[in-house]
Design a protein around this motif. Structure first.
Motif, short mmCIF file in Angstrom:
data_model
loop_
_atom_site.label_atom_id
_atom_site.label_comp_id
_atom_site.label_asym_id
_atom_site.label_seq_id
_atom_site.Cartn_x
_atom_site.Cartn_y
_atom_site.Cartn_z
N VAL A 1 -0.79 2.99 4.10
CA VAL A 1 -0.19 4.16 3.48
C VAL A 1 -0.22 4.08 1.95
CG1 VAL A 1 2.17 3.24 3.46
CG2 VAL A 1 1.82 5.71 3.60
N PHE A 2 -0.38 2.85 1.42
CA PHE A 2 -0.44 2.67 -0.03
C PHE A 2 -1.86 2.44 -0.54
CE2 PHE A 2 4.14 1.81 0.37
CZ PHE A 2 4.60 2.54 -0.71
N MET A 3 -2.84 2.56 0.32
CA MET A 3 -4.24 2.47 -0.13
C MET A 3 -4.69 3.85 -0.62
SD MET A 3 -5.46 -0.58 -0.11
CE MET A 3 -7.24 -0.40 -0.06
N GLN B 1 6.13 5.61 6.06
CA GLN B 1 5.15 4.99 6.96
C GLN B 1 5.53 5.40 8.39
OE1 GLN B 1 5.31 0.67 8.01
NE2 GLN B 1 3.35 0.57 6.92
N PRO B 2 4.81 6.36 8.99
CA PRO B 2 5.18 6.85 10.30
C PRO B 2 5.25 5.73 11.34
CG PRO B 2 3.49 8.24 9.31
CD PRO B 2 3.62 7.03 8.43
N PRO B 3 6.15 5.85 12.32
CA PRO B 3 6.23 4.85 13.38
C PRO B 3 4.89 4.68 14.09
CG PRO B 3 8.09 6.36 13.47
CD PRO B 3 7.14 6.92 12.47
N GLY B 4 4.59 3.45 14.49
CA GLY B 4 3.32 3.18 15.15
C GLY B 4 3.48 2.15 16.24
N PRO B 5 2.46 2.00 17.08
CA PRO B 5 2.55 1.08 18.22
C PRO B 5 2.41 -0.39 17.85
CG PRO B 5 0.39 2.13 18.16
CD PRO B 5 1.21 2.77 17.09
N ASP C 1 -1.66 -5.15 -5.99
CA ASP C 1 -2.92 -4.58 -6.48
C ASP C 1 -3.33 -3.43 -5.58
OD1 ASP C 1 -5.18 -4.12 -7.89
OD2 ASP C 1 -5.92 -6.17 -7.86
N ALA C 2 -2.68 -2.29 -5.80
CA ALA C 2 -2.94 -1.08 -5.04
C ALA C 2 -3.35 0.03 -6.01
CB ALA C 2 -1.70 -0.66 -4.26
N PRO C 3 -4.14 1.01 -5.55
CA PRO C 3 -4.62 2.05 -6.46
C PRO C 3 -3.53 2.77 -7.23
CG PRO C 3 -5.78 2.18 -4.36
CD PRO C 3 -4.70 1.16 -4.19
N LEU C 4 -2.38 3.05 -6.60
CA LEU C 4 -1.36 3.84 -7.26
C LEU C 4 -0.69 3.12 -8.42
CD1 LEU C 4 1.84 4.09 -5.01
CD2 LEU C 4 0.14 2.29 -4.80
#
Length: 344
Positions: free
Chosen positions: A48-50, A250-254, A278-281
Motif C-alpha cells: 500500500v506504500f509502494m 491497508q484493507p483486510p486480507g487473507p 525507503d518508499a516513493p512517498l
C-alpha cells in the motif's frame, strides 16, 4: 534544506525505560488478536506504500516546477480545489491519516464497483452463453446471443451505467464530490515520538496523545462472508482503550505478511535512529530528516532513486519487495519490549 529537529520524546529503542504492565485484554480480544513483537525490523515496504509510481512523481515534480515559475511571474491561477485542506499529512515529521467525507467515498465506490461489476457480468454473460449453446442442437448463434443478452442487459448494462455516472462525476464535476472529512483520525509523529488519535463528538474534536512505545501491535482476525479469515493490523494503547485500526489504510486480507510489513514500516518510520523507510512517498522529504541525511550520505543513495526509475524497473522492484514481505520473519523474532514492560 531545513533539517528537522527531534524532540526529547522522540522514539528510539536505545532510549526505552522500564514500564508498568498493561491493562488486561478482554477474552474476545485475546481470542481474535495476536500481539506482534517489537524490534528487529526488516527493510520492507507494504504494498500500500509502494506509491506513487515514478511516473506520478515526475508528473507532480513538473507541476510543482511550473507552479513556482508561474508564481514568480505573478500569473499563477490556483486549481479549483487547491485551497481545500484535507487534513492529511505525509512527510518526514508526521503521517496523519484523514479519510475523505462519506459523500466523496460514495462516488469513488460507485465508479469502482460499477466498473468491476460490468466486467464480471460481461464475463459471466459469455460463460452462460457458451454453456447454453453447448447444450443446443441447432441455431447456435441465435441461442448464444439470447443467453448472453439476457445477462448483459439485465446486469452488465446497469453496472456500466453506474460506472459511467460515477466516472462522470469524478472527472468532470469535482465540486459535487470533492469534500474533506471532519478531520484526521490519527497521526504518527516521528519528530515527537507521539501517537495521536482524534475522537469527534457533536463537531468537537478531542485529541488523545500517547508515546509510541506505549502501544502494542496486534493482528486481528475475523471471517468474511465466505468464512475465510481476514487479517488487519491495529495499534492498541497498553494503558487505555485508545486504539487505531488500519483497515481503511491497508484493507483486510487473507495473509498476515502485509500487516506484518506494515508494523515494521511503522516502527522504522517512528524510530529516529533509523532512516525514513525507503518508499516513493518519502523521497522528497528525505533531505529534511537528520538521521536519513546521514544514512544517505554514508551509503551514497541517489536522491532521485525513485523519481528517475523506469516503469519496468519499478515493476521489478515492487515484485521483489512483495517477495521480501512474503518471507518476513515477524513470528520468530524475540520481543524487544519484553525487556522493559512488567509481566509482558
Amino acid at each position: 534544506m531545513t533539517l528537522s529537529s527531534y524532540a526529547t520524546t522522540a522514539y528510539s529503542p536505545a532510549n526505552l525505560k522500564r514500564q508498568p504492565s498493561g491493562r488486561p485484554r478482554s477474552g474476545l480480544k485475546r481470542l481474535t488478536g495476536q500481539r506482534l513483537p517489537w524490534g528487529n525490523t526488516q527493510e520492507v515496504v507494504p504494498d500500500v506504500f509502494m506509491t506513487p509510481t515514478p511516473e506520478s512523481l515526475r508528473f507532480w515534480e513538473k507541476a510543482a516546477k511550473e507552479k513556482a515559475e508561474q508564481q514568480a511571474k505573478g500569473v499563477y491561477k490556483p486549481a479549483p480545489m487547491e485551497h481545500i485542506d484535507f487534513h492529511d499529512r505525509c512527510d518526514h515529521e508526521h503521517y496523519r491519516h484523514a479519510p475523505w467525507a462519506a459523500r466523496a467515498q460514495f462516488w469513488i465506490y460507485m465508479a469502482t464497483f460499477g466498473k468491476g461489476g460490468f466486467f464480471i457480468f460481461l464475463f459471466l454473460g459469455i460463460v452462460v452463453g457458451l454453456l447454453v449453446t453447448s447444450m443446443a442442437t441447432a441455431d447456435y448463434l441465435d441461442i448464444f446471443v439470447d443467453a448472453f443478452g439476457s445477462m448483459f442487459f439485465a446486469f452488465a448494462i446497469p453496472c456500466l451505467a453506474v460506472w459511467a455516472i460515477g466516472s462522470l462525476v469524478l472527472h468532470k464535476l469535482p465540486r459535487l464530490w470533492v469534500k474533506p472529512g471532519k478531520g484526521p483520525k490519527w497521526e504518527l509523529n516521528r519528530r515527537t515520538g507521539m501517537v495521536t488519535v482524534f475522537k469527534y463528538r457533536r463537531g468537537e474534536a478531542t485529541e488523545h496523545r500517547f508515546p509510541f512505545h506505549e502501544f502494542d501491535a496486534y493482528i486481528n482476525t475475523a471471517t468474511d462472508r465466505q468464512g475465510l479469515p481476514m487479517n488487519i493490523l491495529s495499534l492498541e494503547h497498553r494503558y487505555s482503550d485508545i486504539s487505531i485500526r488500519f483497515g481503511d489504510l491497508q484493507p483486510p486480507g487473507p495473509t498476515v505478511s502485509q500487516p506484518f510489513a506494515l508494523w515494521d514500516f511503522i516502527q522504522n518510520y517512528m524510530d529516529i535512529s533509523h532512516p525514513l523507510p525507503d518508499a516513493p512517498l518519502f523521497e522528497e522529504h528525505r533531505h529534511n530528516d537528520p538521521t536519513t541525511v546521514a544514512h544517505d550520505k554514508a551509503t551514497g543513495r541517489n536522491p532521485r532513486y525513485w523519481i528517475d526509475m523506469s516503469d519496468e524497473t519499478f515493476k521489478q522492484v515492487r515484485h521483489e519487495m512483495l517477495g521480501r514481505v512474503d518471507r518476513i520473519n515477524t513470528q520468530t523474532r524475540p520481543n524487544l519490549m519484553a525487556q522493559f514492560v512488567e509481566h509482558y
